[in-house]
Write a protein that holds these residues in place. Sequence first.
Motif, mmCIF file in Angstrom:
data_model
loop_
_atom_site.group_PDB
_atom_site.id
_atom_site.type_symbol
_atom_site.label_atom_id
_atom_site.label_comp_id
_atom_site.label_asym_id
_atom_site.label_seq_id
_atom_site.Cartn_x
_atom_site.Cartn_y
_atom_site.Cartn_z
ATOM 1 N N UNK A 113 0.834 -1.212 0.000
ATOM 2 C CA UNK A 113 0.000 0.000 0.000
ATOM 3 C C UNK A 113 0.863 1.254 0.000
ATOM 4 N N UNK B 28 0.306 4.124 -7.710
ATOM 5 C CA UNK B 28 -0.772 3.930 -8.682
ATOM 6 C C UNK B 28 -2.021 4.625 -8.171
ATOM 7 N N UNK B 29 -2.966 4.856 -9.068
ATOM 8 C CA UNK B 29 -4.205 5.540 -8.666
ATOM 9 C C UNK B 29 -4.959 4.718 -7.627
ATOM 10 N N UNK B 30 -4.913 3.384 -7.751
ATOM 11 C CA UNK B 30 -5.631 2.532 -6.805
ATOM 12 C C UNK B 30 -4.756 1.332 -6.450
ATOM 13 N N UNK B 31 -4.532 1.135 -5.156
ATOM 14 C CA UNK B 31 -3.695 0.026 -4.696
ATOM 15 C C UNK B 31 -4.542 -0.857 -3.787
ATOM 16 N N UNK B 32 -4.659 -2.140 -4.139
ATOM 17 C CA UNK B 32 -5.574 -3.064 -3.460
ATOM 18 C C UNK B 32 -4.827 -4.105 -2.635
#
Lengths: 421, 421
Positions: free
Chosen positions: B360, B365-369
């Motif tokens: 995290x 990146x725009x979205x990190x999961x």
Amino acid sequence: MATEVLKQMVLAMGQKARAASRSLAKVSTTVKNEALRAMAAGLLEHAEDILEANRRDCAAAREKGLSAAMVDRLTLNQQRLKAMADGILEIATLHDPVGEVPKMWRRPNGLLIGKVRVPLGVIGVIYESRPNVTADTAALCLKSGNAVILRGGSEAFHSNRAITRILSDAASGQGIPAGALQLVETTDRDAVHELLQMDRHLDVIIPRGGPDLISLVTEHSRVPIIKHDKGLCHTYVDAHADLEMALRVCTNAKIQRPGVCNAMETLLVHQSVASYFLPQLSEIFSPAGVEIRGCPRTQAILPGARAAQDQDWDEEYLDLILAVKVVDNIEEALAHIERHGSGLAEAIITSDYANSRRFLDEVDAAAVFVNASTRFTDGNQFGLGAEMGISTQKLHVRGPMGLEDLTCTKYIIQGSGQIRE
Amino acid sequence: MATEVLKQMVLAMGQKARAASRSLAKVSTTVKNEALRAMAAGLLEHAEDILEANRRDCAAAREKGLSAAMVDRLTLNQQRLKAMADGILEIATLHDPVGEVPKMWRRPNGLLIGKVRVPLGVIGVIYESRPNVTADTAALCLKSGNAVILRGGSEAFHSNRAITRILSDAASGQGIPAGALQLVETTDRDAVHELLQMDRHLDVIIPRGGPDLISLVTEHSRVPIIKHDKGLCHTYVDAHADLEMALRVCTNAKIQRPGVCNAMETLLVHQSVASYFLPQLSEIFSPAGVEIRGCPRTQAILPGARAAQDQDWDEEYLDLILAVKVVDNIEEALAHIERHGSGLAEAIITSDYANSRRFLDEVDAAAVFVNASTRFTDGNQFGLGAEMGISTQKLHVRGPMGLEDLTCTKYIIQGSGQIRE
């Protein structure tokens, strides 16, 4: 410099900055603040190196025939170096926006979604101003976790190089990755074009300078930009104004520092108060050396005023000159501002509630004032701390640009095996 | 069309949009919602006009030899029109960001400073997608108080024209200023270049389409842009992963809808679990028709897999193809993502707390999961409501772009005669 060599040099700087930005993003606030304090100390410790480099720049400037005012802007001395160091120390005391989570929420499926502030990455700053911008910019970028590539004006080349090397060494000594702070060490103008093409390694370019620089960057940059365009600020003195307050505020907006973007350039006065207000204003402005260029109605009240030409309504004087127009009503004032304003700062002086609300709602500018001087349009005055110029664009940041505006956000999503239906 | 005529036409649209944006910014949420409901009703009421125009587009597309899939994307029917209308009605239910004051504070000198959300102004949208984008975009821009100039793909020209005229008429009927919604009614490609030069009348351009369009706009636009570039999403299955969860999430990320930007393109697997995990994955992916292109270690485990070439790590397949790489550790996974990721969405599957935090924190990146499918990278899934594409840039907005991202802020400053010392 041969084009290919220059290209490779700028590219190598970009790659180094990108690599540094990855590590810098992870550096703690404590380490960044230590580095800032070391940078401030470094400036004072190596003052003589900087002053020596600065003397070379000043001598070259005199030889080139730059005006005394320009040479003065360029000149550094112990006192100005101390102010630069203090500026860096102040940035060390500011709140670090990196890592903040402005929002976090849980979705019905259990996903926990948060927005976290992260540095932009690599910032390019192209500037023409005094050497103190070098230190301010380096410190603001470091504090916000960004690597920076500086490209200063050729007049200050030796000064900027000395300052950057000292700051960079001091920062490295505290664990800041090499490449986090770099200066383009050539005055070759093609270097600017190379920077503008480097969208792979630069996340944003901030141009700070005159209209030619802004126009060049807007035209050619592949990299997103944050620009600080001209400031053509109006103050509108309403029919329902406290005229004593209006005099005080207008005097401040025009005279306190006429050469800056948030100074008043055009005064709009409601026709019902013009014949009383303008002579009083003239009594203060004339002795202060302010030249008034007025519309016909202004000239009827102030026979000594020069006639304003059409272009006066669109000119950023940055000088002791004021365009004055008498308007029929607030609608005419709003229409004039809409047509001629630069979108930086606009003010109304009024005691009327409805007119104050209308002005705040309808004027499209970065800062809209009621009963205060446009000169307050400034990061420090707004309480944001040191600023990195004032954005006149709408995207990303509008108005004074503080540390938070040198960051962006990323979404972090914490799940437990959720899949999309 | 003659260059000069085209130039004048686009310029006139810009001026009209700018004028409309001034009034639109003042329109209440209630009126905007009424207009949206009228627009949705208009689409259904005039369905036959739209379907007739759409038949012309589809016939021309078939004549030009477009693939059946392309023609299907273009085709409208009652059901798809109903979905378009429902999309608009949903936007009417979303919270209006305009007028919000996210922050307000008082300075020591008594100045009250607030940041208020205002529309961006005029938005240009250049898109290549299905005709439903026309309706979505019109509704999102209207709800956020922005005038919009649309430039759709030439294949959908007649459909877009019919839709825009109906929507614009319906909006005008509810008091929305004329010029708030306009379509460039020519397929002449020079019109795009004219839009890109119009920084006086456009506040932002949003390109939505393939890499050629994005590149053209990035290269030539004087107007600030918000771009949606490619999505090359990775999922990293860690040594400490719940492998059953990993299977479920990877299947969703790759197979549920392979043709979209948030689908998984590359799978990274920790070497300690690869020989157990990959055969299980293959048992699901092979019958589903997924072609695997693997690194040598992947091929050793899955002898049927094709060898991945260097370019496979940089390719957005948008298809039932998956690149697979076995990595030694999380460091190698992070380095691979840093080098090949597009900055859209990246995921880790892990049961290890430290690795989840590290992923995290470090992935840019725009979205990190963590433990969820990258397919959730979507405005609706995040709870933002309908989205206007997904930004892969860092400036202004990153990730799914909702209504709030179509606004900016202005400072409002309320004083009582303060002047700057």
